[in-house]
Write a protein that holds these residues in place. Structure first.
Motif, short mmCIF file in Angstrom:
data_model
loop_
_atom_site.label_atom_id
_atom_site.label_comp_id
_atom_site.label_asym_id
_atom_site.label_seq_id
_atom_site.Cartn_x
_atom_site.Cartn_y
_atom_site.Cartn_z
N ARG A 1 -12.26 9.21 -10.16
CA ARG A 1 -11.60 9.63 -8.92
C ARG A 1 -10.79 8.48 -8.35
N ASN A 2 -9.73 8.86 -7.66
CA ASN A 2 -8.89 7.89 -6.98
C ASN A 2 -9.25 7.94 -5.50
N VAL A 3 -9.81 6.86 -4.97
CA VAL A 3 -10.35 6.85 -3.62
C VAL A 3 -9.63 5.83 -2.73
N PHE A 4 -9.85 5.98 -1.44
CA PHE A 4 -9.39 5.02 -0.45
C PHE A 4 -10.60 4.23 0.01
N ILE B 1 -14.78 3.92 -10.25
CA ILE B 1 -13.77 4.75 -9.60
C ILE B 1 -12.57 3.86 -9.31
N THR B 2 -11.41 4.45 -9.18
CA THR B 2 -10.22 3.66 -8.88
C THR B 2 -9.88 3.83 -7.41
N GLY B 3 -9.20 2.85 -6.86
CA GLY B 3 -8.89 2.91 -5.44
C GLY B 3 -7.57 2.29 -5.09
N ASN B 4 -7.28 2.33 -3.81
CA ASN B 4 -6.05 1.72 -3.33
C ASN B 4 -6.08 0.22 -3.61
N ALA B 5 -4.93 -0.32 -3.90
CA ALA B 5 -4.84 -1.75 -4.21
C ALA B 5 -5.18 -2.56 -2.97
N PRO B 6 -5.89 -3.66 -3.16
CA PRO B 6 -6.20 -4.50 -2.01
C PRO B 6 -4.92 -5.07 -1.40
N ALA C 1 -1.65 5.78 5.99
CA ALA C 1 -1.24 7.08 5.43
C ALA C 1 -0.72 6.92 4.00
N SER C 2 0.07 5.88 3.76
CA SER C 2 0.60 5.68 2.41
C SER C 2 -0.51 5.34 1.43
N GLN C 3 -1.50 4.58 1.88
CA GLN C 3 -2.62 4.21 1.01
C GLN C 3 -3.55 5.39 0.73
N MET C 4 -3.66 6.30 1.69
CA MET C 4 -4.53 7.47 1.52
C MET C 4 -3.87 8.58 0.71
N SER C 5 -2.56 8.53 0.62
CA SER C 5 -1.83 9.58 -0.10
C SER C 5 -2.31 9.67 -1.55
N GLY C 6 -2.64 10.88 -1.97
CA GLY C 6 -3.08 11.10 -3.35
C GLY C 6 -4.53 10.77 -3.61
N ARG C 7 -5.27 10.36 -2.60
CA ARG C 7 -6.69 10.03 -2.77
C ARG C 7 -7.53 11.28 -2.50
N TRP D 1 -9.81 0.60 13.34
CA TRP D 1 -9.12 1.10 12.15
C TRP D 1 -10.08 1.77 11.17
N ILE D 2 -11.32 1.37 11.15
CA ILE D 2 -12.32 2.08 10.33
C ILE D 2 -12.46 3.50 10.86
N ASN D 3 -12.62 3.63 12.18
CA ASN D 3 -12.72 4.96 12.79
C ASN D 3 -11.48 5.79 12.50
N TYR D 4 -10.33 5.17 12.60
CA TYR D 4 -9.08 5.89 12.32
C TYR D 4 -9.05 6.38 10.87
N GLU D 5 -9.47 5.54 9.95
CA GLU D 5 -9.47 5.91 8.53
C GLU D 5 -10.45 7.05 8.25
N ILE D 6 -11.62 7.01 8.86
CA ILE D 6 -12.59 8.11 8.70
C ILE D 6 -11.99 9.39 9.24
N GLU D 7 -11.42 9.32 10.43
CA GLU D 7 -10.82 10.49 11.07
C GLU D 7 -9.69 11.06 10.21
N GLN D 8 -8.83 10.21 9.70
CA GLN D 8 -7.70 10.66 8.89
C GLN D 8 -8.18 11.26 7.56
N ALA D 9 -9.15 10.64 6.95
CA ALA D 9 -9.66 11.16 5.68
C ALA D 9 -10.27 12.54 5.87
N TRP D 10 -11.18 12.65 6.82
CA TRP D 10 -11.83 13.95 7.06
C TRP D 10 -10.80 14.99 7.48
N GLY D 11 -9.91 14.62 8.38
CA GLY D 11 -8.91 15.54 8.90
C GLY D 11 -7.94 16.04 7.85
N SER D 12 -7.74 15.27 6.80
CA SER D 12 -6.82 15.69 5.74
C SER D 12 -7.55 16.31 4.55
#
Length: 163
Positions: free
Chosen positions: A3-6, A27-32, A54-60, A76-87
């Motif tokens: 899987r490709n993850v964020f 698993i593979t993920g976004n580049a550091p 958003a660009s890093q989460m795209s396709g994950r 930003w952790i909260n924002y990332e959780i919110e964006q992941a779940w919301g998408s």
């Protein structure tokens, strides 16, 4: 198929621990993001950071929150959780405080990264899973994460698809 993850984590104290998980090859993920690149992103303010996320989460397919001592309740952790779940992405938290950092030190267990979230009145922590390796030795913590993270990601995606 991997899987490709964020990966979401508190950069300064946990980047070494996070790199251990990233380099497991399960698993593979976004580049550091390199320090210099992150400085450039942050110069653009919140809007630029949101675009970068958003660009890093795209396709994950899933966000893997790597939980260290101070991960919970970070903006930003909260924002990332919110964006992941919301998408529609899966969300799973993995506690990494038991992994050693570059100085060979483990850290204290951090708070619940889901504590600020509710899904239709249900706490996200009762829906999305948090895994806490049951070992004190960094080597065993590493082995436990490596052996299970692919399954945790698959489970997170299945859970998200039910909601």
């Amino acid at each position: 198929m991997a899987r490709n993850v964020f990966y979401s984590f508190h950069y300064a104290p946990d980047s070494w621990r996070a790199s251990q998980v990233r380099n497991m090859g399960v698993i593979t993920g976004n580049a550091p993001c390199r320090d210099h690149d992150w400085e450039e992103v942050t110069k653009g303010g919140d809007a630029a950071i949101k675009r970068w996320i958003a660009s890093q989460m795209s396709g994950r397919t899933c966000a893997v929150v790597l939980v260290g001592t101070n991960t919970a309740r970070r903006k930003w952790i909260n924002y990332e959780i919110e964006q992941a779940w919301g998408s529609g992405k899966g969300v799973v938290a993995v506690r990494i405080h038991g992994l050693k950092n570059s100085a060979g030190l483990q850290s204290a267990k951090g708070g619940d990264p889901y504590q600020d979230f509710n899904i239709n009145g249900t706490p996200l922590g009762s829906i999305a899973k948090t895994y806490d390796p049951p070992y004190a030795s960094s080597t065993y913590v590493y082995d436990y994460i490596q052996a299970n993270i692919a399954d945790w990601v698959e489970e997170a995606i299945k859970i998200r698809n039910r909601y």
